[in-house]
Design a protein around this motif. Structure first.
Motif, PDB file in Angstrom:
ATOM      1  N   ARG A 295     -10.273  49.518 -62.348  1.00 27.85           N
ATOM      2  CA  ARG A 295     -11.295  48.312 -62.477  1.00 27.85           C
ATOM      3  C   ARG A 295     -11.122  47.573 -63.766  1.00 27.85           C
ATOM      4  NH1 ARG A 295     -16.132  48.768 -63.000  1.00 27.85           N
ATOM      5  NH2 ARG A 295     -16.864  47.492 -61.527  1.00 27.85           N
ATOM      6  N   GLU A 319     -17.662  47.262 -54.271  1.00 22.79           N
ATOM      7  CA  GLU A 319     -18.531  47.322 -55.424  1.00 22.79           C
ATOM      8  C   GLU A 319     -20.127  47.563 -54.654  1.00 22.79           C
ATOM      9  OE1 GLU A 319     -19.149  47.753 -59.430  1.00 22.79           O
ATOM     10  OE2 GLU A 319     -17.100  47.272 -58.264  1.00 22.79           O
ATOM     11  N   ARG A 323     -19.911  51.749 -55.128  1.00 20.64           N
ATOM     12  CA  ARG A 323     -20.246  51.764 -56.304  1.00 20.64           C
ATOM     13  C   ARG A 323     -21.786  51.586 -56.507  1.00 20.64           C
ATOM     14  NH1 ARG A 323     -14.871  49.291 -57.250  1.00 20.64           N
ATOM     15  NH2 ARG A 323     -13.610  50.865 -57.894  1.00 20.64           N
ATOM     16  N   GLY A 401     -21.985  44.687 -60.817  1.00 28.66           N
ATOM     17  CA  GLY A 401     -20.749  45.358 -61.066  1.00 28.66           C
ATOM     18  C   GLY A 401     -19.467  44.365 -61.061  1.00 28.66           C
TER      19      GLY A 401
END
Length: 869
Positions: A295, A319, A323, A401
């Motif tokens: 990342r 993402e 995530r 993010g």
């Protein structure tokens, strides 16, 4: 009713709500707080049945016989009938509660009895809920494109019942057929004979039993929809794959799961919606880089049409789904934002995230805070900056993010580049967990951008379709050859016979170049101005044969019909003449609906030729077999190398064409400049933060202090060191240090009344706070060059706003930057001024414009005093 009867009723009600009949449609019901989550946990804990027909429709009840559910109802009724008052209440419940339209047979009545909410208000709420569509929770931008989900391509998988047009069998008929006479008879006065009442009770119980048996038997026999279990299983599988992907991405494993750490459904959707079955080798390499897995920020650069966007989309989906964080995608133009919204909305509907548009007048600040689903914000440069500001102000920047920037080279282009630089610098300074991905086809000084974004870099020269470049000078065409001394090798002469009329109308042989390609292939003709686009489209159509009218005739007729419908019956006369030939112009003068219709027609092949401006080159997915540059100019400015590469990069459709061609038409006078254009390297990207000081560095300082990102001199200097200007400061402004520049512009903002200095004991602790005027300028995104003039004009308007005519309002709403573009003919001005009405002359007097001043300007006399007009 006694306690036993109450427990039975509640049990039946809960059982009915939890286990609706197979033929019933779902209903919206009010639930107590937390009921939804408890129900989900319970559903997850229970194993899935292998077949819907195996479900026990009657719970703990064995049959319709002894000790069955109906027998228990009979027992409860007998107990109720011992007390006439209770019996009357129960009878009312039986008649009204069982009369639900399409809901569970008895649950509606029992639920009404158990809740404290008034029946009338609940009915209104349930009616409103029934009228809501399945897309009410989506952002307005995503709702525009939900048609893709309602009408999927052939072979699309399972759909919800309401989406597939499936209608559940209703229980209305047997329930409404319930004889009300038995209930009314039961409610007769006490002086009625006991025998008649007992007969009525017996009849009512028998009728209730018969109708319950009929309804439940019908439900048991109803055919269970095949797709319901499939839908549930697929959703469960997707949830499990996302859970596995989350664990994979958290671990250091090299196993990327079914599709680059994403569920296999994502791969299926790319095949279904975009026809992408396999990634290019460079895309696989880029997605498996260590920097991407860790990342880190990333910049990648490839030629146009190399497939850069697909890599960004996969990273965005990782993402959003794995995530569970929001994503911002920044694009340069409104048209590209709308295209991307259209392309990704179907993914959002299928995978469970929101796609929100921030372009033009669309976008909410701050964005809606959502608990479950995450959001993909697709924004223009200006709207993206405002969105980041609102997230910082509300303390939510950490929810972002990933930020993806397309056309990263635009960071070096004027005020828009300064805004993009400010946006990225704020994200870097305020959120250490937000990843930044930048991509471009035309980057040169990547090292400076790497240092600014603290990013890794990946480059490749891959292009799926070979591109051949040509230059046309007079009647000859030359192929661009970078190995040749002058960059050109002679290729061929134009083999076409032009009449004198055609030579006069088309000296550049555009018709010949175009007709070599259309209508079987598509063609783009880039023109310097919008007016030139329209003229060229008309000119080409004048010399096309009537055979072109027959190509896709029905589709072109439908296109004109649609253009009429969206514009109230008035189609542009130029489009009306050119569309039947498969030709149209494309520039910013079209409405968004007109652009959308024309682009769809071009993509399907109904239109085969666009005459367009340079904005179409920046990312809009409208490639062509041949691209023709009408002249090496954009407006009056000579082409930059990056602009040229963007335009010719539209040539060649991957998967359709085996080759792409570009032709640049030039005159003898431009030959030397064009030779340099095709041989020199790409231009470097330089910060415009200081050059655009009112839209750049001053706006940045005002927002830093207004958002409380940095309020004292040391913090502001530290922030400036992390900008692209801070990286390039020694190149761009050698004579001043970064601190001197910061102090100078903070002083200027203080003098304008936008900032105010705090009183401190030590000079090194110097800090600032924003004034009301500064906050209004910052919140309203007002150009700081005009904020004080605007404030003065608004105050003057408050003192004496003249509303007898529209002249004063027109003056107040005219943009200040248009004044420099106006060069009035003072004689015409004087003639018009003398014809103004008294009210309009009052406006002129209020603004300080006198007849004496205009008369002197018209006569050419010198003006000693400076007037602000």
């Amino acid at each position: 009713m006694d306690e036993g009867g109450s427990r039975l009723r509640r049990r039946v009600s809960v059982r009915k709500r939890a286990r609706p009949s197979p033929g019933e449609p779902r209903q919206e019901r009010a639930e107590e707080p937390g009921a939804g989550s408890r129900r989900r946990r319970t559903a997850e804990a229970q194993p899935l049945q292998s077949n819907d027909s195996d479900e026990d429709l009657f719970g703990d009840c064995d049959s319709f016989a002894e000790n069955s559910f109906l027998a228990q109802v009979d027992d409860a009724e007998r107990q109720c009938m011992q007390d006439p008052e209770r019996g009357a209440h129960a009878a009312g419940l039986g008649a009204e509660g069982l009369r639900g339209a399409g809901g569970a047979a008895a649950a509606g009545g029992f639920a009404d009895w158990e809740t404290d909410e008034p029946v009338s208000s609940r009915r209104r709420r349930e009616e409103a809920s029934a009228q809501r569509g399945p897309w009410d929770g989506l952002p307005s931008s995503q709702v525009l494109y939900f048609g893709n989900a309602e009408n999927p391509p052939a072979g699309a998988g399972d759909r919800r019942p309401e989406e597939r047009g499936w209608e559940a069998p209703s229980l209305d008929a047997p329930i409404e057929a319930f004889p009300r006479s038995s209930v009314e008879q039961h409610q007769q006065p006490d002086d009625a004979s006991s025998e008649a009442r007992r007969g009525s009770e017996e009849s009512r119980r028998k009728s209730l039993k018969e109708h319950l048996k009929s309804a439940m038997t019908g439900n048991a026999r109803a055919q269970t929809p095949v797709f319901s279990r499939t839908k549930q299983l697929k959703e469960t599988l997707l949830s499990e794959e996302i859970s596995v992907a989350q664990k994979t991405m958290e671990s250091s494993s090299d196993d990327l799961g079914p599709f680059y750490s994403l569920p296999s459904k994502v791969r299926d959707l790319y095949v279904q919606f975009k026809g992408i079955e396999k990634l290019y080798e460079w895309q696989h390499t880029c997605l498996t880089l260590n920097s991407v897995q860790e990342r880190k920020n990333l910049i990648y650069s490839l030629p146009t049409s190399g497939g850069k966007t697909l890599v960004a989309e996969i990273l965005m989906l990782q993402e959003l789904l794995c995530r569970r964080r929001d994503v911002l995608m920044i694009l340069p133009y409104v048209a590209i934002v709308q295209e991307k919204i259209s392309g990704l909305s179907s993914f959002g509907i299928e995978l469970g995230f929101f796609v929100e548009e921030y372009a033009g007048s669309k976008g909410k600040f701050p964005p809606i805070k959502r608990r479950e689903k995450k959001s993909l914000y697709i924004a223009t440069i200006e709207k993206g900056h405002s969105l980041v500001n609102s997230l910082i102000e509300t303390g939510r920047i950490g929810s972002l993010g990933l930020v993806v920037v397309d056309e990263l080279h635009m960071i070096g282009e004027g005020s828009r580049g300064a805004i993009l630089e400010m946006t990225l610098a704020k994200i870097l300074y305020t959120s250490k967990t937000t990843q930044i991905i930048g991509m471009s086809a035309t980057l040169n000084n990547v090292e400076d951008l790497q240092e600014f974004l603290q990013a890794e870099c990946y480059t490749s020269q891959f292009r799926p379709v070979e591109l051949k470049e040509y230059l046309k000078i007079n009647d000859a065409i030359y192929e661009v050859d970078n190995k040749a001394e002058n960059g050109m090798t002679f290729s061929r002469l134009l083999n076409c016979q032009y009449s004198d009329t055609l030579k006069k109308m088309d000296p550049d042989h555009l018709v010949a170049l175009v007709t070599e390609v259309i209508p079987n292939y598509s063609c783009l003709v880039f023109c310097p101005t919008k007016k030139n686009c329209e003229n060229v489209a008309e000119m080409i159509c004048k010399f096309l044969s009537k055979e072109y009218l027959k190509h896709r005739e029905k589709e072109k007729h439908e296109l004109i019909k649609n253009l009429k419908s969206i514009s109230g019956g008035n189609v542009c006369p130029i489009l009306k003449r050119t569309v039947p030939f498969g030709v149209a112009y494309h520039h910013s003068g079209l409405t968004s609906d007109e652009r959308r219709l024309l682009e769809e027609a071009y993509s399907t092949g109904a239109l085969c030729l666009f005459t367009c401006t340079s904005t179409l080159a920046a990312g809009v997915n409208l490639p062509a077999r041949r691209v023709i540059l009408r002249a090496p100019y954009v407006a009056k400015e000579f082409l930059k190398r990056s602009q040229y590469k963007q335009m010719i990069g539209r040539a060649g459709r991957a998967g359709i064409d085996s080759v792409g061609e570009s032709v640049l038409i030039l005159q003898e006078k431009d030959k030397q400049q064009v030779s340099e254009l095709i041989s020199r390297p790409l231009e470097n990207c330089y910060s415009h933060l200081v050059q655009e000081f009112t839209k750049g560095i001053q706006t940045l300082f005002l927002s830093l202090i207004g958002l409380k990102i940095a309020t004292n001199l040391d913090d502001i200097c530290h922030f400036m060191g992390g900008t692209l200007f801070g990286v390039q400061q020694k190149i761009l402004l050698k004579e001043k240090s970064l601190r001197e520049i910061t102090v100078e512009w903070l002083r200027d903002l203080t003098e304008k009344g936008l900032l105010q200095k705090d009183v401190v004991d030590k000079p090194k602790d110097e800090s600032f706070h924003i004034t009301k005027l500064g906050r209004a300028s910052f919140k309203g995104t007002i150009d700081l060059a005009y904020c004080d003039i605007l404030y003065r004009d608004l105050k003057k308007g408050l003192e004496g706003l003249v509303l007898e005519s529209l002249l004063h309002l027109i003056y107040l709403t005219t943009p200040y930057d248009m004044a420099s573009q106006c060069v009035p003919d003072w004689m015409i001005y004087f003639r018009q001024f003398s014809q103004l009405s008294p009210a309009e002359q009052n406006v002129a007097a209020l603004l300080g414009v006198s007849e004496n001043f205009i008369g002197k300007k018209a006569s050419g006399q010198a003006i000693k005093k400076c007037f602000e007009v």
